[in-house]
Write an enzyme that holds these catalytic residues in place. Structure first.
Site, PDB file in Angstrom:
ATOM      1  N   ASN A 156       2.653   3.487   3.922  1.00 13.42           N
ATOM      2  CA  ASN A 156       3.341   2.416   3.196  1.00 13.42           C
ATOM      3  C   ASN A 156       4.501   2.969   2.372  1.00 13.42           C
ATOM      4  O   ASN A 156       5.595   2.389   2.321  1.00 13.42           O
ATOM      5  CB  ASN A 156       2.355   1.686   2.285  1.00 13.42           C
TER       6      ASN A 156
ATOM      7  N   GLU B 130      -7.800  -0.133   4.460  1.00  9.57           N
ATOM      8  CA  GLU B 130      -7.671   0.762   5.602  1.00  9.57           C
ATOM      9  C   GLU B 130      -9.027   1.194   6.146  1.00  9.57           C
ATOM     10  O   GLU B 130      -9.145   2.201   6.841  1.00  9.57           O
ATOM     11  CB  GLU B 130      -6.859   2.008   5.206  1.00  9.57           C
TER      12      GLU B 130
END
Length: 318
Positions: free
Chosen positions: A185, A220
């Site tokens: 990210n 995740e």
């Protein structure tokens, strides 16, 4: 193959009741094209006829007296059936979803109007199955990765533990956590991070049996439920195969700079088994999570099998 969801089973129960009311003493059964059936469950009367019906969905396969059939007599006697009809069940786009079987204890039980009714019931069944699939997707599928979601996992782990108890067998829970996920990210943007999640989910789903469960727990983190029966050696082999498959799958990402990048992703996996390590879904999760915490220690990218009393063992070191 897939096991039937509770929603679909309920809807098909209503279908079977409607069939009995419309066709008298007949029994109406549905078999999905991809159903995984246990040996103890009802089986199609004849697999080749089922296949033929799905290859020719506009045709009804009718045997008015099974005692005169060279291939159906034995199976029909076991079911108490003298007349049978097999009809394909199709989706709105014409793709086969499965088939229905109408069984009657009477020979020559149906004439033209009855056969037309069975064809209508097959059409209705197709709508029922499609609606159940849409409901399941809305309620139980993670919209980003197309893996199942946490709600489905919670339901499935209870069902599979109950089945393992009945069969006195084992199941395994794998918790898979993407290593250093925040770095994707930060370096490439959130959309790139989403692509990592999507591709890891695809690798996990491709690496297990069709009737095992892969679900996104959140963030995740993914869970893999290996359904019974499984043994420790197989669980270890599958877990290591999944870890290696994720590591080997180079992912192409588009960065915030608009340029393409190829990145490698790794995952750490914690494993626990029922009933060896836990007697409930909550205990199974805690045991697997304990193993995952060990797996996430540097250098990460490893599989750790839960051992009671802190004896977890790493199976792979980078």
């Amino acid at each position: 193959p897939t096991r039937r969801s509770s929603d679909l089973a309920g809807l098909l129960g209503q279908l079977e009741q409607a069939g009995r009311e419309l066709l008298g003493s007949a029994e109406l059964r549905y078999f999905g094209k991809d159903d995984e059936l246990e040996p103890s469950e009802a089986q199609p009367i004849d697999a080749s006829i089922a296949t033929d019906s799905m290859e020719h969905p506009t045709t009804l396969f009718y045997c008015p007296d099974t005692e005169k059939s060279a291939t159906l007599t034995v199976a029909a006697r076991a079911l108490g059936a003298r007349s049978i009809v097999v009809a394909a069940v199709t989706a709105s786009d014409g793709q086969p979803l499965g088939h229905i079987e109408a069984l009657s204890p009477e020979p020559e039980a149906w004439q033209g109007a009855d056969l037309a009714m069975i064809a209508l019931l097959a059409d209705f069944c197709g709508g029922v199955v499609e609606r159940a699939a849409r409901i399941e997707k809305l309620v139980f599928v993670d919209p980003l990765t197309s893996a199942y979601n946490r709600s489905y996992y919670d339901l499935q782990v209870r069902n599979e533990i109950a089945r393992a108890q009945r069969e006195q067998s084992s199941l395994a829970l794998l918790i898979c956590d993407i290593d250093d996920f925040k770095s994707f990210n930060t370096s490439f943007g959130y959309e790139a991070g989403n692509q990592v999640l999507v591709q890891v989910a695809q690798v996990l789903r491709a690496g297990v049996r069709p009737f095992d469960t892969v679900a996104r727990w959140g963030g995740e983190e993914f869970v893999v439920l290996l359904t019974p029966p499984v043994i420790e050696e197989d669980v270890l082999a599958i877990s290591e195969r999944l870890r290696a498959a994720v590591e080997k799958n180079a992912i192409r990402l588009e960065g915030l700079d608009g340029r393409a990048h190829r990145v490698n992703v790794t995952t750490s996996i914690g494993i626990a088994m029922f009933p060896d390590h836990a007697e409930s879904p909550q205990e199974l999760w805690r045991a697997a999570n304990t193993a995952l915490l060990k797996a996430k220690r540097p250098p990460k990218n490893q599989v750790v099998f839960y051992r009671p009393h802190g004896g977890e063992r790493a199976l792979h070191l980078k």
